[in-house]
Design an enzyme around this catalytic site. Sequence first.
Site, mmCIF file in Angstrom:
data_model
loop_
_atom_site.group_PDB
_atom_site.id
_atom_site.type_symbol
_atom_site.label_atom_id
_atom_site.label_comp_id
_atom_site.label_asym_id
_atom_site.label_seq_id
_atom_site.Cartn_x
_atom_site.Cartn_y
_atom_site.Cartn_z
ATOM 1 N N CYS A 2 0.817 -1.210 0.000
ATOM 2 C CA CYS A 2 0.000 0.000 0.000
ATOM 3 C C CYS A 2 0.856 1.268 0.000
ATOM 4 C CB CYS A 2 -0.864 0.030 1.247
ATOM 5 S SG CYS A 2 -1.930 -1.391 1.396
ATOM 6 N N ARG A 27 4.960 0.749 -6.164
ATOM 7 C CA ARG A 27 5.003 -0.083 -4.965
ATOM 8 C C ARG A 27 4.148 -1.340 -5.115
ATOM 9 N NH1 ARG A 27 6.617 2.804 -0.322
ATOM 10 N NH2 ARG A 27 5.320 1.546 1.030
ATOM 11 N N TRP A 74 -2.729 -2.694 -1.716
ATOM 12 C CA TRP A 74 -2.271 -4.035 -2.090
ATOM 13 C C TRP A 74 -2.983 -4.972 -1.131
ATOM 14 C CZ3 TRP A 74 0.522 -8.127 0.083
ATOM 15 C CH2 TRP A 74 1.086 -9.027 -0.827
ATOM 16 N N ASN A 98 -1.363 1.814 5.710
ATOM 17 C CA ASN A 98 -0.383 0.883 5.140
ATOM 18 C C ASN A 98 0.092 0.006 6.286
ATOM 19 O OD1 ASN A 98 1.685 -0.446 3.813
ATOM 20 N ND2 ASN A 98 3.119 1.258 3.952
ATOM 21 N N GLY A 99 -0.033 -1.316 6.125
ATOM 22 C CA GLY A 99 0.406 -2.226 7.185
ATOM 23 C C GLY A 99 -0.656 -3.272 7.443
ATOM 24 N N GLU A 494 18.628 -15.991 -9.420
ATOM 25 C CA GLU A 494 18.157 -14.633 -9.726
ATOM 26 C C GLU A 494 17.579 -14.556 -11.146
ATOM 27 O OE1 GLU A 494 17.392 -12.056 -8.257
ATOM 28 O OE2 GLU A 494 17.536 -10.403 -9.676
ATOM 29 N N LYS A 498 13.785 -13.455 -12.016
ATOM 30 C CA LYS A 498 13.453 -12.339 -12.916
ATOM 31 C C LYS A 498 12.420 -12.792 -13.935
ATOM 32 C CE LYS A 498 14.481 -9.852 -11.166
ATOM 33 N NZ LYS A 498 15.100 -9.357 -9.976
ATOM 34 N N GLU A 501 8.928 -13.464 -12.302
ATOM 35 C CA GLU A 501 8.273 -12.249 -11.800
ATOM 36 C C GLU A 501 7.571 -11.457 -12.900
ATOM 37 O OE1 GLU A 501 11.673 -10.206 -9.830
ATOM 38 O OE2 GLU A 501 10.269 -9.944 -8.179
ATOM 39 N N HIS A 517 20.038 -34.741 -9.450
ATOM 40 C CA HIS A 517 19.425 -35.218 -8.209
ATOM 41 C C HIS A 517 17.919 -34.976 -8.197
ATOM 42 C CE1 HIS A 517 23.300 -36.145 -6.507
ATOM 43 N NE2 HIS A 517 23.727 -34.941 -6.870
ATOM 44 N N LYS A 615 6.736 -3.618 -4.676
ATOM 45 C CA LYS A 615 8.153 -3.250 -4.671
ATOM 46 C C LYS A 615 8.715 -3.301 -3.261
ATOM 47 C CE LYS A 615 11.908 -1.682 -6.561
ATOM 48 N NZ LYS A 615 12.675 -2.695 -7.312
HETATM 49 O O1 M6R Z 1 13.632 -4.026 -0.890
HETATM 50 P P1 M6R Z 1 14.238 -5.364 -0.687
HETATM 51 O O2 M6R Z 1 15.531 -5.533 -1.395
HETATM 52 O O3 M6R Z 1 14.360 -5.723 0.770
HETATM 53 O O4 M6R Z 1 13.210 -6.382 -1.300
HETATM 54 C C1 M6R Z 1 13.354 -7.768 -1.168
HETATM 55 C C2 M6R Z 1 12.485 -8.500 -2.149
HETATM 56 O O5 M6R Z 1 11.143 -8.240 -1.893
HETATM 57 C C3 M6R Z 1 12.809 -8.124 -3.592
HETATM 58 O O6 M6R Z 1 14.144 -8.347 -3.894
HETATM 59 C C4 M6R Z 1 11.935 -8.916 -4.576
HETATM 60 O O7 M6R Z 1 12.308 -10.246 -4.578
HETATM 61 C C5 M6R Z 1 12.058 -8.263 -5.961
HETATM 62 N N1 M6R Z 1 10.772 -8.185 -6.562
HETATM 63 C C6 M6R Z 1 12.995 -8.952 -6.864
HETATM 64 O O8 M6R Z 1 12.975 -8.521 -8.154
#
Ligand code: M6R
Length: 620
Positions: A2, A27, A74, A98-99, A494, A498, A501, A517, A615
């Site tokens: 949020c 966000r 959110w 927010n929270g 990673e 990517k 996501e 394995h 985000k």
């Molecule tokens: O702001 P942060 O680096 O603590 O966020 C951690 C994760 O939420 C963040 O890296 C998330 O996995 C991203 N969407 C990756 O692209």
Amino acid sequence: MCGIVGYIGKKNCKQIIFNGLKRLEYRGYDSAGIAVLDGGNIEFIKASGKLKELEKLMDQLPNSAVSGIGHTRWATHGSPSTINAHPHVFGKLALIHNGIIENYGDLKTGLELAGISFHSETDTEVALMMLNKELEEVEKQVGHNPSNIKQAIINTTSKLKGTYSFGVIYSEEPDALYLVKHGTPLAIGKGEEEMFFASDVSAFVEYTKKAVFLHDGEFARISSSSIEVYNFSCQPVEHVFVDINMRSEELEKGGYAHYMLKEICEQPMVLSSIIDRLVDKTNSCIKEEALGLDKIDVRGIRSVHVIGCGTAFYSGYTIKYALEELTGISVNLELASEFRYRGVHLDPSSLVIAISQSGETADTLAALKYAKEHGAKTYCVCNVYYSSIPREADFSLYMDAGPEIGVASTKAFTGMVLCNYLLAIGIASRLKDKKNIYSKVGFSSMLKQMYYLPSLIEGIVSGREEIKEISNKYYNSSNFLYIGRGSHYSIALEGALKLKEISYIHAEGYAAGELKHGPIALIDSSIPVVALIPNDRYFPKTESNMEEVKARDGRVIGVGDREKISKVCESVLRCPQIEDPYLQSILSVIVLQLFAYYIANRRGTDVDQPRNLAKSVTVE
Ligand code: M6R
């Protein structure tokens, strides 16, 4: 997660609030709303979906209103419907949040027993109704007075468990807005005869660069010309103004189709500035002070714990592998969400390093607080100034990557990897008199290789059309595997993250040695396997794994030196080579960022704001 925003001043506020919400879109959200105060009346609009839905309703809000609040939601408690969207409005109050209110169920039952009915499924409406009830109670006790709202806020916060930032309109006080902070971020921006507030400064940086960051356990009353801050015992608290070092142009796409592509292309600049700040090029050594090494008693460290979530967690492999290799100290790399509850034994000889782009990730923040409570030394690698994690840590190393708007982290990841690597080298060079393990390792030659990094990355981004063409061959696949060894294991993780996501394709990263394995059972002609195969000491081993995939009709996409790997690959994502494995991993991941970007683009997904993702993950 949020986003909250608000304005009080002399101008028509609705467009300013809407612009703020646009800035907070990154966000992640699924519904939105705005409430304004006009002639003592609260008017509001709400819509599920993106802001363009809310925009259609803007005419319903009066142009004469000069104070109001806005929210991007959110969904946590209740679906992303209009009714669940904020602001929630009742009587003389409108509230955004927010929270998460963790005890909302018990509170709601109590309020319902007291005859209060609810319209939404949210925890936020419970907070609003609680505030309203407390206000009524205070009025009963002391009679009507607009300032009763302060006592009602204090009484409400004493009953809430969880995390919250609230923005509140109280129609009895048309010249003020109330803000409350406990566990999620809240900043106030001071302009000329106007005041702003928001979850992050990007929402108001185009209007003012003077900000106050509230601390947990504080609430504020703001008017167009004043800020009063109190703690939850209603004692006034001094507030400090800071100058925000952010240009509003940094928040624009700058001619790129997406923020993600812009941020990928910014990496040469970001990494080169990290090198300039942290490496003394004249003497080819680390700038120890800039790394804060004088703040950590490196020689007293007996255990190192590295924590983070998602991409930040993956970047932690660089510290683990490099520090273990360079110093012989074992490093525990752990997901913050596990670390915080596992009862890890810590003491003053433990160093806990938290990694976070946003500095607000709830799990990482809580794990860091746990570390502090248990006496550990704390350090963080972060991108966002004045965020919560750096405030907690004993020392903060900023990567200074600039605002990262794309939800999928790109420049922040490579910034983290480089900072982590420099930190590992820095700690190792401080320890070098004590142990002798690294006498074989030439730190200065490692640092000298870094200077080539920005121009090698330039080469990757300027040759991105080739990656785009290759992605066109694979964008229709439903599953991908990514494999890598050593420093490239984390890049496999990673790279897969990517892709999933932003394209919603199922992708998993594995250590290449793990393939046989289990995951090898999946291999057939429908699954592309992205193999990270730099010219490092693992080359022959990874090459054998690629052969194993090929022998089972698998489709191998190699990331490496075309001359060396093309015979085992269906396709090659060319990547320049550098001797240092950690620097190589930075080059390799940029190729994978572009590969994921072009696949997602071809599939027509919302690259910058992928579904369901936020985000800054400010809830557990
Ligand atoms: O702001 P942060 O680096 O603590 O966020 C951690 C994760 O939420 C963040 O890296 C998330 O996995 C991203 N969407 C990756 O692209």
